[in-house]
Design an enzyme around this catalytic site. Structure first.
Site, PDB file in Angstrom:
ATOM      1  N   HIS A  80       0.824  -1.207   0.000  1.00  0.00           N
ATOM      2  CA  HIS A  80       0.000   0.000   0.000  1.00  0.00           C
ATOM      3  C   HIS A  80       0.862   1.262   0.000  1.00  0.00           C
ATOM      4  O   HIS A  80       2.004   1.255   0.459  1.00  0.00           O
ATOM      5  CB  HIS A  80      -0.952  -0.035   1.198  1.00  0.00           C
ATOM      6  CG  HIS A  80      -1.998  -1.105   1.064  1.00  0.00           C
ATOM      7  ND1 HIS A  80      -3.043  -1.259   1.946  1.00  0.00           N
ATOM      8  CD2 HIS A  80      -2.167  -2.066   0.116  1.00  0.00           C
ATOM      9  CE1 HIS A  80      -3.806  -2.263   1.546  1.00  0.00           C
ATOM     10  NE2 HIS A  80      -3.290  -2.783   0.454  1.00  0.00           N
ATOM     11  N   GLU A  82       0.831   3.966   1.730  1.00  0.00           N
ATOM     12  CA  GLU A  82       1.270   4.486   3.028  1.00  0.00           C
ATOM     13  C   GLU A  82       2.468   3.675   3.534  1.00  0.00           C
ATOM     14  O   GLU A  82       3.450   4.251   4.045  1.00  0.00           O
ATOM     15  CB  GLU A  82       0.147   4.397   4.066  1.00  0.00           C
ATOM     16  CG  GLU A  82      -1.129   5.112   3.674  1.00  0.00           C
ATOM     17  CD  GLU A  82      -2.113   4.218   2.926  1.00  0.00           C
ATOM     18  OE1 GLU A  82      -1.715   3.496   1.983  1.00  0.00           O
ATOM     19  OE2 GLU A  82      -3.295   4.253   3.278  1.00  0.00           O
ATOM     20  N   CYS A 106      -6.127   1.726   5.228  1.00  0.00           N
ATOM     21  CA  CYS A 106      -6.715   0.480   5.708  1.00  0.00           C
ATOM     22  C   CYS A 106      -6.153   0.149   7.104  1.00  0.00           C
ATOM     23  O   CYS A 106      -5.277   0.846   7.622  1.00  0.00           O
ATOM     24  CB  CYS A 106      -6.412  -0.656   4.732  1.00  0.00           C
ATOM     25  SG  CYS A 106      -4.703  -1.208   4.811  1.00  0.00           S
ATOM     26  N   CYS A 109      -2.326  -0.437   7.162  1.00  0.00           N
ATOM     27  CA  CYS A 109      -1.577   0.813   7.087  1.00  0.00           C
ATOM     28  C   CYS A 109      -1.714   1.584   8.392  1.00  0.00           C
ATOM     29  O   CYS A 109      -0.751   2.236   8.838  1.00  0.00           O
ATOM     30  CB  CYS A 109      -2.056   1.656   5.907  1.00  0.00           C
ATOM     31  SG  CYS A 109      -1.559   0.953   4.325  1.00  0.00           S
TER      32      CYS A 109
HETATM   33  O1  LIG Z   1      -4.661   1.761   2.778  1.00  0.00           O
HETATM   34  C1  LIG Z   1      -4.682   1.461   1.563  1.00  0.00           C
HETATM   35  C2  LIG Z   1      -5.689   0.694   1.018  1.00  0.00           C
HETATM   36  C3  LIG Z   1      -5.588   0.284  -0.281  1.00  0.00           C
HETATM   37  N1  LIG Z   1      -4.517   0.643  -1.020  1.00  0.00           N
HETATM   38  C4  LIG Z   1      -4.397   0.138  -2.390  1.00  0.00           C
HETATM   39  C5  LIG Z   1      -4.323  -1.359  -2.506  1.00  0.00           C
HETATM   40  C6  LIG Z   1      -4.902  -1.635  -3.864  1.00  0.00           C
HETATM   41  O2  LIG Z   1      -3.835  -1.552  -4.825  1.00  0.00           O
HETATM   42  C7  LIG Z   1      -5.890  -0.492  -4.064  1.00  0.00           C
HETATM   43  C8  LIG Z   1      -7.317  -0.885  -3.798  1.00  0.00           C
HETATM   44  O3  LIG Z   1      -7.824  -1.563  -4.903  1.00  0.00           O
HETATM   45  P1  LIG Z   1      -9.387  -1.774  -5.111  1.00  0.00           P
HETATM   46  O4  LIG Z   1      -9.506  -2.319  -6.502  1.00  0.00           O
HETATM   47  O5  LIG Z   1     -10.083  -0.443  -4.957  1.00  0.00           O
HETATM   48  O6  LIG Z   1      -9.856  -2.752  -4.070  1.00  0.00           O
HETATM   49  O7  LIG Z   1      -5.547   0.510  -3.124  1.00  0.00           O
HETATM   50  C9  LIG Z   1      -3.552   1.461  -0.513  1.00  0.00           C
HETATM   51  O8  LIG Z   1      -2.566   1.815  -1.197  1.00  0.00           O
HETATM   52  N2  LIG Z   1      -3.665   1.866   0.777  1.00  0.00           N
HETATM   53 ZN    ZN Z   2      -3.371  -0.021   3.544  1.00  0.00          ZN
END
Ligand SMILES: O=c1ccn([C@H]2C[C@H](O)[C@@H](COP(=O)(O)O)O2)c(=O)[nH]1
Ligand code: ZN
Length: 162
Positions: A80, A82, A106, A109
């Site tokens: 991710h 972050e 998320c 993170c």
């Molecule tokens: O905290 C976060 C949450 C998600 N991400 C990234 C991980 C994935 O590459 C995308 C999410 O993909 P979706 O198709 O929308 O489920 O976002 C992040 O970098 N940081």
């Molecule tokens: Zn994340």
């Protein structure tokens, strides 16, 4: 002409703009996330975007969101934005820093944000607010005293010719 110009970027526009620009490096076809970590005195410390770890080819690892086999989805491989920004920082401690990010962090993170000492999160989109992951993230950041608030969009358009 005397005096300074007035239409310069605010700090928030600048740092969220850098986060958005960083997200444009992402190869994720569905959600590109960018992040910019800033010191308390407004110096950029690190940046990141979501992608696969070094050595894991963007062309060979899967970008799918769904599939019978979880090993054929991106979720088990993507780092991710972050976490990448935190890991990209080689300057020592991030204690007291602020983190600008285009998508609410998320739960995984959030753990890294809390443990690295980051004290404030400024996010743009919160499209996964209903998920357990984001709810857990908010619960942990509330408990740990990490402040978070949404970026106030100014609707300024920036055009850069490259
Ligand atoms: O905290 C976060 C949450 C998600 N991400 C990234 C991980 C994935 O590459 C995308 C999410 O993909 P979706 O198709 O929308 O489920 O976002 C992040 O970098 N940081
Ligand atoms: Zn994340």
């Amino acid at each position: 002409m005397s005096g300074k110009r007035n239409d310069y970027l605010s700090w928030d526009e600048y740092f969220m703009g850098v986060a958005m620009l960083s997200g444009m490096r992402s190869k994720d076809p569905n959600t590109q996330v960018g992040c910019c970590i800033v010191s308390q005195d407004n110096k950029i410390l690190s940046m990141g975007y979501n992608g696969f770890p070094i050595g894991c080819s963007d062309d060979e690892f899967p970008w799918a969101r769904e599939g019978e086999d979880p090993l054929e989805t991106k979720y088990v491989y993507s780092t991710h934005s972050e976490l990448n920004a935190i890991l990209n920082y080689s300057g020592g401690s991030l204690a007291g820093a602020k983190l600008y990010v285009t998508l609410f962090p998320c739960n995984e993170c959030a753990k890294a944000i809390i443990q690295s000492g980051i004290r404030e999160v400024i996010y743009d989109c919160d499209k996964y607010a209903d998920t357990a992951g984001v709810q857990a993230s908010k619960r942990m950041m509330d408990a740990a005293g990490v402040r978070y608030h949404q970026y106030h969009r100014t609707n300024r358009n920036i055009e850069i010719s490259l």
